[in-house]
Design a protein around this motif. Sequence first.
Motif, PDB file in Angstrom:
ATOM      1  N   ASP A  41       1.139  -0.696   0.310  1.00 51.56           N
ATOM      2  CA  ASP A  41       0.430   0.061   0.062  1.00 51.56           C
ATOM      3  C   ASP A  41       1.469   1.007  -0.590  1.00 51.56           C
ATOM      4  O   ASP A  41       2.339   1.250   0.518  1.00 51.56           O
ATOM      5  N   ASP A  42       0.661   2.490  -0.230  1.00 51.57           N
ATOM      6  CA  ASP A  42       1.468   3.764  -0.241  1.00 51.57           C
ATOM      7  C   ASP A  42       2.490   4.100  -1.314  1.00 51.57           C
ATOM      8  O   ASP A  42       3.112   4.148  -0.670  1.00 51.57           O
ATOM      9  N   PHE A  43       1.885   3.205  -2.094  1.00 51.98           N
ATOM     10  CA  PHE A  43       3.856   2.910  -2.501  1.00 51.98           C
ATOM     11  C   PHE A  43       4.113   3.463  -3.331  1.00 51.98           C
ATOM     12  O   PHE A  43       3.843   4.560  -3.920  1.00 51.98           O
ATOM     13  N   ALA A 102      -4.219   2.096  -8.913  1.00 61.35           N
ATOM     14  CA  ALA A 102      -3.790   3.362  -8.631  1.00 61.35           C
ATOM     15  C   ALA A 102      -5.229   3.622  -7.479  1.00 61.35           C
ATOM     16  O   ALA A 102      -6.062   3.870  -7.891  1.00 61.35           O
ATOM     17  N   GLU A 103      -4.902   4.550  -6.465  1.00 60.70           N
ATOM     18  CA  GLU A 103      -5.274   4.981  -5.392  1.00 60.70           C
ATOM     19  C   GLU A 103      -5.663   6.143  -5.915  1.00 60.70           C
ATOM     20  O   GLU A 103      -4.955   7.073  -6.425  1.00 60.70           O
ATOM     21  N   GLY A 104      -6.575   6.781  -4.993  1.00 58.68           N
ATOM     22  CA  GLY A 104      -7.294   8.271  -4.699  1.00 58.68           C
ATOM     23  C   GLY A 104      -7.424   8.554  -6.367  1.00 58.68           C
ATOM     24  O   GLY A 104      -7.091  10.484  -6.434  1.00 58.68           O
ATOM     25  N   VAL A 158      -0.742   2.288  -6.043  1.00 61.95           N
ATOM     26  CA  VAL A 158       0.234   3.669  -6.167  1.00 61.95           C
ATOM     27  C   VAL A 158       0.160   4.832  -5.069  1.00 61.95           C
ATOM     28  O   VAL A 158      -1.223   5.258  -5.212  1.00 61.95           O
ATOM     29  N   ASP A 159       0.317   5.319  -4.662  1.00 66.05           N
ATOM     30  CA  ASP A 159      -0.045   6.055  -3.909  1.00 66.05           C
ATOM     31  C   ASP A 159      -0.092   7.079  -4.432  1.00 66.05           C
ATOM     32  O   ASP A 159      -0.447   8.021  -5.497  1.00 66.05           O
ATOM     33  N   ARG A 160      -1.928   7.597  -3.408  1.00 66.62           N
ATOM     34  CA  ARG A 160      -2.370   8.862  -4.677  1.00 66.62           C
ATOM     35  C   ARG A 160      -1.851  10.148  -4.454  1.00 66.62           C
ATOM     36  O   ARG A 160      -2.261  11.250  -5.597  1.00 66.62           O
TER      37      ARG A 160
HETATM   38 MG    MG Z   1      -2.968   6.092   2.664  1.00 69.06          MG
END
Ligand code: MG
Length: 276
Positions: A176-178, A232-234, A198-200
């Motif tokens: 997470d939060d790579f 991909a996050e966010g 991939v971190d947002r």
């Molecule tokens: Mg996070």
Amino acid sequence: EAKARGRGRVVLFEEAMDASVQRRQAIEKDLREAIAAGNQFELYYQPVHDARTRAVIGAEALVRWRHPLLGLMAPATFVPIAEECGLIEPIGEWVLREALAAARDWPLESIAINLSAVQLRNPALVDIVQGAIMASGIEPRRVELEITETSFVEDEDICRANVAALRAQGVRIALDDFGTGYSSFTHLRTFAVDRIKVDRSFVAGINRREGGSAIIRAIVGLANARGIAVTAEGVETDGQAEWLAAIGCGTLQGYLMSKPMPARAIGSWFDAGIAA
Ligand code: MG
Ligand code: C2E
Ligand code: MG
Ligand code: MG
């Protein structure tokens, strides 16, 4: 003059410290009561979407605390305190059991659960996960555990052993939060994971006029070359989603497609046949 001002600041600082220490102690006390009461935590679920079709293929469980006086609290306000005072273990085990039981009959490839660094270095982790999987009846390969690379700073050996043992049982591991840690790429070379998230902060930095984001391009390229899935996050804009799909990022999560929602809401979505 300057000295007096300095002293004034020290007093203000100490008062602020007292207030934050008191707040922390109050939260700790309320957390203990919440765990004893057993019904103050809730899970929200955020869908994970296929980047090209935008179909829902998974969900991530995100814990909330319904404080009797303060209302719904986000994990950032209580997870760090729970970690410090030894309360994240019972909360984390509840999260696992609750999420796996809820997701067993959902038409999803995977259910993702966030693990605290404290849980990752617990020698009993594999047994706890196994117990939750057995109790729910879910297939281990539909279970994805999200860990962060900063978890490995302490007790690296036990963390690695836990990851290897969980993967050997068919459970998937996501980083997470790579990209936010200082040695993300080194970690990827030295141990196996199934997914990178991939971190947002990088997603927010996508600028299409400047050709997107070089770091995301590098992460997706490396992951695809190694057969590691990427989320991909966010993701908040169509521009971000389209660029991510175009460079080969397989899955997306973000407010653009869907926000975290209560179990009942996502459950009735599936009943209505909206997803999968
Ligand atoms: Mg996070
Ligand atoms: P995370 O695992 O990286 O989860 C993603 C966070 O980003 C979630 O916040 C989610 O609501 C938020 N988010 C999703 N899409 C968007 C978007 O498009 N824009 C923006 N601005 N934000 C978005 P949340 O639920 O407050 O969780 C924060 C963090 O708390 C999580 O980060 C995770 O590290 C931790 N956490 C959540 N649930 C648990 C849990 O059950 N156990 C543990 N140990 N940690 C948890
Ligand atoms: Mg996560
Ligand atoms: Mg994340």
